[in-house]
Write an enzyme that holds these catalytic residues in place. Sequence first.
Site, short mmCIF file in Angstrom:
data_model
loop_
_atom_site.label_atom_id
_atom_site.label_comp_id
_atom_site.label_asym_id
_atom_site.label_seq_id
_atom_site.Cartn_x
_atom_site.Cartn_y
_atom_site.Cartn_z
N GLY A 61 0.42 5.74 0.45
CA GLY A 61 -0.43 6.90 0.69
C GLY A 61 0.40 8.15 0.81
N LYS A 115 4.19 0.50 8.23
CA LYS A 115 4.07 1.76 7.48
C LYS A 115 5.30 2.61 7.72
CE LYS A 115 0.93 5.38 6.14
NZ LYS A 115 -0.49 5.77 6.07
N ASP A 140 -9.19 11.58 6.62
CA ASP A 140 -9.00 11.00 5.29
C ASP A 140 -9.77 9.68 5.18
OD1 ASP A 140 -8.12 10.81 2.71
OD2 ASP A 140 -6.14 10.04 3.20
N GLY A 187 2.99 7.82 3.77
CA GLY A 187 4.06 6.84 3.69
C GLY A 187 3.67 5.60 2.92
N THR A 188 4.57 4.62 2.92
CA THR A 188 4.38 3.37 2.18
C THR A 188 4.24 2.22 3.17
OG1 THR A 188 5.78 4.27 0.43
CG2 THR A 188 5.33 1.92 0.36
N VAL A 189 3.37 1.25 2.84
CA VAL A 189 3.10 0.12 3.72
C VAL A 189 3.72 -1.15 3.13
CG1 VAL A 189 1.32 -1.20 4.92
CG2 VAL A 189 0.94 1.22 4.40
N GLY A 201 0.82 -1.20 0.00
CA GLY A 201 0.00 0.00 0.00
C GLY A 201 0.86 1.24 0.00
#
Length: 669
Positions: A385, A404, A497, A388-390, A383
């Site tokens: 966003g 994350k 969000d 950050g990145t998951v 994932g």
Amino acid sequence: MWQSFDYPTDTLLPEQKFTRSTTLVSSRARGNVSSGYFRLYFDNDNILRLLYDGPYISSVYWPYPFLLPWDSGRSTYNDSRIAWLDSLGNFTSSDGWKFLASDYGKIIWRRLRMDRDGNLRCYSLLRGGEWSVSWQAVIGPCDIHGICGPNAICQYDAASGRSCSCVPGYERKNASDWSEGCKPTFKSFCDDSPDIADATGFLHFPNRDFYGYEGGYYKNSTLSSCKRKCLELCDCKGVQYRFNERECFIKVALMQGRFLIGTRENIYFRLPRSMVSLYQTRLEVEPAALNCSDSPKDVRLQRVYLKGRDNKLLVKILLIVAGVIAGLEALGVLLVWYFVAATSQTRKDEDGTDGYQLASVGFRRFTYSELKKATQNFSQEIGRGAAGTVYKAILTSGQVAAVKRLNDSSLQGEDEFLAEISMIGKLNHMNLIEMWGYCADDKHRLLVFEYMERGSLAENLSNRSLDWGKRFNVAIGAAKGLAYLHEECLEWVLHCDVKPQNILLDSNYWPKVADFGLSKLLSRHGNVKDSGFSKIRGTRGYMAPEWVYDLSITSKVDVYSYGVVLLEMVTGRSPSGGVAADDSCSGGMAENQRLVSWVRAKMKNDGDVPIATLIEEIVDHSVEGEFDVKKVEILVVAALQCVSDDKDKRPSMSQVVEMLECHVNKAEN
């Protein structure tokens, strides 16, 4: 002739002015309304503060004393020194500090009280006649000064609450009042002694922090030199040492002690050498002594026994067997000790630290190398966003986790990061993603969450894997999670969000809201209409009008976004991609409309068209199985109320839950 409104004691009422000459003073104890040790007042630098004014010391504990005023959102450049709580639950102070009650906007009875435990709380009167906490100043119960007194440690457990205990070598002064703290059970080191160094030892306890009262501070110091500095002072009570920073703090008083899991703090208590040996096998500070006096239920056992026949051969055999068993146990203990020591040394070699202790509730601090190894060098991305990145990770315990990695743009100071992570880690609800821990090594900021097998709601909507029953359950579950954030937490937590990408599904398609509170983890430089947000947050298509028109931000922004998510689940259409309007509505010219406007136009009914026909026109027909018109109708009705342009006309998330569950209960009956 006489009035008392300008002279509150421990309570401030709505519209009651709090000024430079006003002070809120706590009561002494339960049932004792005399003046206590805690007070709210305007300091000489025009800052609103909480003060502990005890029998031995006086210290400010809120805002956090290690922060400068502007770092805690305050300004010294004012001379009015005035604050008040309005009838809607908004508190405003001339130093720039503000807060909103969790039920802000409701016209109900409220009061702001300086409680006897040192916390400043806002209370709201419920319909049943009970007062409910809708805001509090200090999150950590042990962050309040003076709770346990000198030479004592405060510890908080979610199950048993806050408790106090004396540090090793000390005992309570007053069995009925912890504020007096503890006194030493040994002779002072300042008394004449032939060789104080030889008579002194140090007892190590990790994860303990004592605020202030340093007799000296030394950088780039070794632990050995730090202890030697302590021995040079007869009034030194111990040393606090940080291994990573090589910082040494000489403690001449043990004040504001508290127990913190996963911290860098290591305290070495100075005790007589004969006393150190008594504590070396103890891992924790002993709790306060219990009252073990006899009671009618106590039964005394007889201490007499009958001597059996003397059988020397049998005794020898039993002794040999016992010796063999003891030897095997000793060998097993040595092997386990060797394995643990080797593992610990390996971790030290890799990280340069002593590792971190696992919290009793499962929330812990990870090292960067641990998470780098668990994610296989961040190789499997699941994932991405704005924050950050998951990545998918396999922890050493074998658990599958989602890690994350926050972007550099979201980095902040470690103290602020840890304070806000602590707040988010305490949130616990079946419809909120569970946070297992975090990492704050140098500039690395990572969050560790439970892994959700089915991925996000967005993925499941695109691959058509959700039937209508699952979609309705997702709607209720997500609403419950948001309602908990808005109304059941002592901290006012906004999501900011809400969208299908932030609603995750487990193996049974049970929904859990993710990324909640992450707006608190981002840098904040200024306010947006008293909201505490420095920039617009959210995703196009799901954002409430308040963000665009620079209006005050409340929990209703999440309600709006949730309503858009409901419409997307019902129609199968993206709110950001546009919807083609009917030709008849545009003079033969097709145009793109927002999803909200399109559904409103479709559901507009003068009573001539059956509701089932209107639902048939907007529903997503690609979903397998028949849909329940009544269920879809309640989803659409709730969604349209949530996406009202006027935030005051939108329901709260608890009202949405009640609306959806009421339909379920009617259907079952």
